[in-house]
Design a protein around this motif. Structure first.
Motif, mmCIF file in Angstrom:
data_model
loop_
_atom_site.group_PDB
_atom_site.id
_atom_site.type_symbol
_atom_site.label_atom_id
_atom_site.label_comp_id
_atom_site.label_asym_id
_atom_site.label_seq_id
_atom_site.Cartn_x
_atom_site.Cartn_y
_atom_site.Cartn_z
ATOM 1 N N ARG A 133 -20.884 -19.589 3.266
ATOM 2 C CA ARG A 133 -21.182 -21.000 3.481
ATOM 3 C C ARG A 133 -22.466 -21.194 4.294
ATOM 4 O O ARG A 133 -22.819 -20.398 5.148
ATOM 5 C CB ARG A 133 -20.025 -21.680 4.203
ATOM 6 C CG ARG A 133 -19.718 -21.107 5.589
ATOM 7 C CD ARG A 133 -18.385 -21.594 6.102
ATOM 8 N NE ARG A 133 -18.106 -21.106 7.467
ATOM 9 C CZ ARG A 133 -16.924 -21.198 8.068
ATOM 10 N NH1 ARG A 133 -15.904 -21.761 7.433
ATOM 11 N NH2 ARG A 133 -16.761 -20.757 9.298
ATOM 12 N N ASN A 183 -24.363 -23.920 0.302
ATOM 13 C CA ASN A 183 -25.472 -22.971 0.267
ATOM 14 C C ASN A 183 -26.673 -23.569 -0.458
ATOM 15 O O ASN A 183 -26.527 -24.364 -1.384
ATOM 16 C CB ASN A 183 -25.042 -21.686 -0.443
ATOM 17 C CG ASN A 183 -23.874 -21.021 0.250
ATOM 18 O OD1 ASN A 183 -24.019 -20.452 1.317
ATOM 19 N ND2 ASN A 183 -22.684 -21.127 -0.357
ATOM 20 N N SER A 184 -27.875 -23.162 -0.024
ATOM 21 C CA SER A 184 -29.119 -23.649 -0.625
ATOM 22 C C SER A 184 -29.938 -22.466 -1.129
ATOM 23 O O SER A 184 -30.215 -21.532 -0.382
ATOM 24 C CB SER A 184 -29.933 -24.436 0.402
ATOM 25 O OG SER A 184 -31.204 -24.784 -0.133
ATOM 26 N N TYR A 191 -26.722 -18.704 -8.935
ATOM 27 C CA TYR A 191 -25.426 -18.144 -8.572
ATOM 28 C C TYR A 191 -24.921 -17.284 -9.718
ATOM 29 O O TYR A 191 -25.301 -17.468 -10.882
ATOM 30 C CB TYR A 191 -24.418 -19.271 -8.270
ATOM 31 C CG TYR A 191 -24.889 -20.184 -7.152
ATOM 32 C CD1 TYR A 191 -24.619 -19.874 -5.830
ATOM 33 C CD2 TYR A 191 -25.624 -21.331 -7.433
ATOM 34 C CE1 TYR A 191 -25.057 -20.691 -4.800
ATOM 35 C CE2 TYR A 191 -26.076 -22.157 -6.408
ATOM 36 C CZ TYR A 191 -25.795 -21.830 -5.092
ATOM 37 O OH TYR A 191 -26.245 -22.631 -4.081
ATOM 38 N N ASN A 211 -23.069 -27.050 -3.298
ATOM 39 C CA ASN A 211 -24.167 -26.087 -3.274
ATOM 40 C C ASN A 211 -25.421 -26.696 -3.882
ATOM 41 O O ASN A 211 -25.368 -27.693 -4.604
ATOM 42 C CB ASN A 211 -23.775 -24.823 -4.032
ATOM 43 C CG ASN A 211 -22.618 -24.100 -3.385
ATOM 44 O OD1 ASN A 211 -22.727 -23.645 -2.258
ATOM 45 N ND2 ASN A 211 -21.486 -24.012 -4.089
ATOM 46 N N ASP A 257 -18.312 -27.218 -8.276
ATOM 47 C CA ASP A 257 -19.706 -27.669 -8.235
ATOM 48 C C ASP A 257 -19.902 -29.100 -8.734
ATOM 49 O O ASP A 257 -20.977 -29.463 -9.205
ATOM 50 C CB ASP A 257 -20.611 -26.703 -9.018
ATOM 51 C CG ASP A 257 -21.000 -25.492 -8.177
ATOM 52 O OD1 ASP A 257 -21.152 -25.653 -6.952
ATOM 53 O OD2 ASP A 257 -21.148 -24.386 -8.733
ATOM 54 N N SER A 267 -22.396 -30.452 -6.339
ATOM 55 C CA SER A 267 -23.599 -29.632 -6.209
ATOM 56 C C SER A 267 -24.740 -30.273 -6.983
ATOM 57 O O SER A 267 -24.524 -31.128 -7.845
ATOM 58 C CB SER A 267 -23.332 -28.217 -6.731
ATOM 59 O OG SER A 267 -22.298 -27.599 -5.987
ATOM 60 N N ILE A 296 -26.343 -29.150 3.908
ATOM 61 C CA ILE A 296 -26.314 -27.905 3.139
ATOM 62 C C ILE A 296 -27.389 -26.965 3.681
ATOM 63 O O ILE A 296 -28.493 -27.399 4.036
ATOM 64 C CB ILE A 296 -26.536 -28.194 1.641
ATOM 65 C CG1 ILE A 296 -25.292 -28.877 1.062
ATOM 66 C CG2 ILE A 296 -26.876 -26.946 0.863
ATOM 67 C CD1 ILE A 296 -25.456 -29.323 -0.371
#
Length: 859
Positions: free
Chosen positions: A414, A445-446, A463, A478, A507, A510, A557
């Motif tokens: 994270r 997460n970035s 990812y 994300n 997601d 995201s 993020i």
């Protein structure tokens, strides 16, 4: 090959500078600066530690290899209880410390002295019970000669450990010394410290440890051997370990706030830090270390690695930075895995990997196997070269069931920031979770890929989630952005395609898009308007950010929360030639740019008078939400033809608006006379006469001797330091260098030592490589640009030259491009003619006068 660096600190060399890559000046994150500051503070605390009270101080002085001139040796027949009558040999000192010293006794070695060991030395005793330290091995200031350098202990060549703490002994601090190995062949057994069979309660602090095969060997021992306990390595400078910087482990082992330079890594099995044990260990901490480079020319081994059974592990706030042109296959960043031939079980239980900054570590940044419930948070991983790197890969390897490894399961990954620079043209993967296990959480997460080249090694994948969907408990909130063609998820393609496949709410919150960092490459805090702000998930996010700031709900993020409104601060002083049209003062907004803020300013008289020497000026400065750029106050200067001494006036900030805080609020402007026609015998025909006279009047130069300025001579790097420091502030006080040269090739007796030291402290230079400054080298124009821009306003962003330099002979890929571009924008240069800058041309003293006068005197 030895990397050529030497260790010469009295506290710790280089701890106040920003981490800059050689002369190109890449500064990776505020976390790097805070790590270096923490190392400096720990080392300084050890250096300032008073002598232990309640016991006897036994003084020793010898004059072996590396002793200072004038060293006076003692005699082992002396009592050694006062500095006038020290004992002599290190063997006697070690024997006393091991066998006959009482509780709270200290064995002190003379500063400026050097001790040649004849064999391995055994220290520590059984008089200090578990959990206690009751003796010191450290330095003292001699009275028989002027000794200032750290005492040196030279090891015997070959398979010898210099300081041995073995058996159920310990209870000692070893501090403020320099330990030197034999710089011998790989794996020759020449070690600085060896801990074994119940060694306990040893602290090593503010040591310079150089040129050993292995610096620290903390051996946990075989089946019948007692573990080592409470072995602490903190605040040290460790360089040139041929094979390993640190090997082993024990209960309550701590490796914290050390500066590692050029250790291990020249073969795949060589590492800076290798935590390993055949036994179950508890409470291991690796915190706040700065690690740079490897022993040889190329890094082939993982920088920080572990193989063992560890329960309770904290790996936090470490900075690992490798040079992009020296990274080979296998040069990983952090690899705590189970890929070993060991027969004992491997696991990492109750483990946290947090706040680490990892730069240019081959094809893998961070991987951990066999780590049930592992927490991976607030890490910053940077690739600044063509690599095909995977930022985070979990678990890396599957469990070895037959030997009892733990299975990887329920990792929480994270609030990590992974950034591929424009130089990273080989593609890459941000986060990969594969292999085995269930219950994985991947949140907040970035990932940012800034090159337009997707590379040849698998393209760009934000990812990679190849396991069955049931293996993942939560994947959401994300971010990813790529300037090149990319896949959101490696096996499914776009974010939309992945959502369609995954379902289950994965997601759905995201997104893609430019993260709007404050300064990508150096400050990964999101600026105002960034889509990262408030887009995270609080339930699955980290409670704090990488700086230790509490995260709001909803959190941001990535590793950093936005920094807030910041602080407004005016530069403390400004030198200006009377012939300059105006005095320009810089007001910085630092520490954040959230919200609109403003401040008023006004001039006031000193010895310079409004209406006669300058024009009274007042007004307001305003910053919009998200604006972190400096603002400038311009005060007209009134020129006269009267020869007169320097005069001063002040500028004051007041009346803040918005929620920013006020930093330095007062600036002093000094006006220097420019009326004398010629001040030096050899400058009458120089086209740079007005600049030369101006920097003389401002106290920036006194010439080259004999009434001359030597206008056509080249400027050396030593002279450059003096020009810059006098321009920024003034000459350092006499003796500023003390006993600690800032670089290996700058003697404390060097006329410019103080200036060079100050230049380093102000982060204007880190030298010319290998802990050298190259003071006698001439300064080319490209280096001059870097020196002056850093001195005037600090580092331009790593991507600052994205649109080109503006000069035909300075390519965007030139390491100095951003400095040269900024130098022109500041009107300090217009080039060398014909649209060129002539970056490799040496700067003459008369040319330097113009650059310095424009940069610091407003001309």
């Amino acid at each position: 090959m030895h990397n050529g660096r030497t260790v010469t600190s009295s506290v710790l060399p280089g701890v106040l500078f920003a981490v800059l890559a050689a002369l190109s000046g890449a500064a990776w994150c505020a976390s790097t600066a805070s790590t270096l500051a923490a190392i400096s503070n720990v080392a300084a605390a050890c250096a300032a530690e008073p002598m232990r009270s309640g016991g006897t101080i036994y003084h020793y002085c010898d004059c072996g290899t590396g002793a200072q001139s004038g060293c006076v040796a003692g005699d082992d027949a002396n009592p050694g209880t006062d500095p006038l009558h020290p004992r002599r040999t290190i063997a006697s000192a070690a024997s006393l410390l091991r066998s006959s010293a009482a509780v709270n006794d200290t064995v002190a070695l003379c500063q400026g002295g050097a001790f040649n060991a004849a064999s391995g030395l055994y220290i520590g005793s059984s008089r200090c019970g578990a959990g206690n330290i009751c003796n010191d091995l450290r330095e003292y200031t001699p009275t028989t000669f002027t000794g200032t350098a750290k005492p040196v202990i030279n090891n015997v060549p070959g398979q010898v450990s210099l300081l041995n703490i073995t058996g159920n002994v310990g209870g000692v601090r070893v501090m403020n010394l320099k330990l030197v190995g034999d710089n011998g062949a790989l794996n020759n057994g020449n070690n600085a410290f060896f801990f074994y069979r119940g060694a306990h309660d040893v602290t090593m602090c503010n040591l310079d440890i150089d040129a050993f095969n292995m610096s620290i060997y903390n051996e946990s021992g075989g089946a019948g051997d007692a573990l080592t306990t409470n072995i602490k390595l903190t605040g040290n400078h460790i360089a040139n370990s041929r094979m390993l910087g640190y090997l082993g482990g024990g209960d309550n082992a701590e490796v914290s706030y050390n500066y590692w330079d050029g250790n291990g890594g020249s073969m795949v099995l060589d590492h800076t830090i290798y935590l390993a044990s055949s036994k179950n260990l508890v409470n291991t901490q690796v915190i706040g270390n700065y690690i740079h480079g490897q022993w040889g020319s190329t890094c082939y081994g993982a920088v920080m690695i572990a193989h063992g059974a560890f329960d309770g592990m904290l790996v936090k706030n470490n900075v690992i930075e490798m040079d992009a042109d020296k990274v080979g296959a296998g040069c990983w960043g952090i690899g705590f895995n189970n890929n070993t031939n060991a027969t004992h079980a491997i696991y990492y239980r109750n483990a946290v990997f947090s706040g680490n900054t990892i730069v240019n570590t081959g094809n893998l940044g961070l991987t951990v196997s066999s780590c049930p419930g592992c927490v991976i948070e607030n890490n910053v991983i940077i690739s600044d070269y063509r690599s095909g790197m995977t930022g985070i890969s979990m678990p890396g390897y599957t469990q070895n069931v037959s030997r009892g490894d733990d299975a990887a399961t329920a990792y929480v990954i994270r609030n990590n920031t992974i950034w591929f620079s424009p130089n990273s043209t080989g593609g890459g993967t941000g986060i990969k979770v594969s292999g085995e296990g269930t219950g994985y959480v991947i949140a907040n997460n970035s990932i940012t890929y800034t090159s337009t080249d997707a590379g040849i090694w698998g393209g760009v994948n934000c990812y990679d989630f190849p396991l069955a969907l049931s293996a993942y408990a939560f994947i959401n909130n994300n971010h990813c952005y790529s300037a090149a063609t990319y896949k959101w998820e490696a096996t499914r393609g776009s974010l939309a395609a992945w959502r369609s496949y995954a379902g289950s709410g994965f997601d759905t919150a995201s997104f893609t898009g430019d993260p709007l960092f404050v300064s990508a490459g150096s400050d990964f805090s999101p600026t105002s308007g960034s889509p990262l702000i408030g887009a995270g998930n609080a339930l699955h996010g980290a409670l704090l950010d990488i700086t230790g700031a509490t995260r709001p709900n909803p959190p941001t993020i990535g590793a950093f929360e936005p920094a807030g409104p910041g602080t407004l601060s005016i530069q403390t002083s400004r030198k200006v030639s009377e012939g300059a049209p105006s005095a320009q003062l810089r007001v910085n907004r630092i520490g954040g740019a959230i919200g609109a803020v403003g401040v008023s300013y006004a001039t006031s008289n000193g010895t310079a008078l409004a209406g006669a020497d300058y024009t009274a000026t007042s007004g307001t400065l305003a910053w919009a939400d998200g604006d972190g750029n400096p603002k400038f106050i311009n005060i007209p200067i009134l020129h006269d033809t009267v020869t007169e001494p320097a005069k001063t006036f002040s500028v004051t900030l007041s009346n803040l608006t918005g929620s920013a805080s006020l930093g330095n609020s007062l600036a002093t402007v000094t006006l220097y006379d420019d009326d004398p026609a010629t001040l030096f015998l050899d400058t009458a025909n120089s086209s740079f006469l007005s600049y030369i006279n101006a920097i003389y009047g401002a106290g920036i130069t006194t010439g080259c001797g004999g009434g001359n300025y030597c206008p056509t001579q080249s400027v050396t790097r030593a002279q450059m330091a003096a020009f810059l420091i006098r321009g920024v502030e003034s000459d350092p006080a006499a003796g500023y260098c003390g006993s600690t040269p800032p670089f290996a090739d700058v003697l404390v007796s060097n006329t410019f030592c103080g200036h060079i030291k100050r230049l380093k402290e102000l982060a204007i230079t880190t030298g010319c490589g290998s802990n050298n400054y190259c003071p006698n080298d001439n300064v080319p124009r490209d280096q001059m640009a870097a020196f002056i821009v850093r001195a005037v306003e600090g580092e331009p962003a790593a991507t600052y030259c994205g649109s080109g330099s503006g000069f035909a002979d300075v390519a965007q890929t030139n390491g100095f491009c951003r400095y040269i571009k900024r130098l022109a924008e500041l009107n300090i240069t217009t080039g060398c003619g014909g649209g060129n800058f002539c970056p490799s041309q040496t700067v003459t003293r008369e040319q330097m006068a113009a650059f310095i006068a424009r940069a610091f005197l407003g001309m």
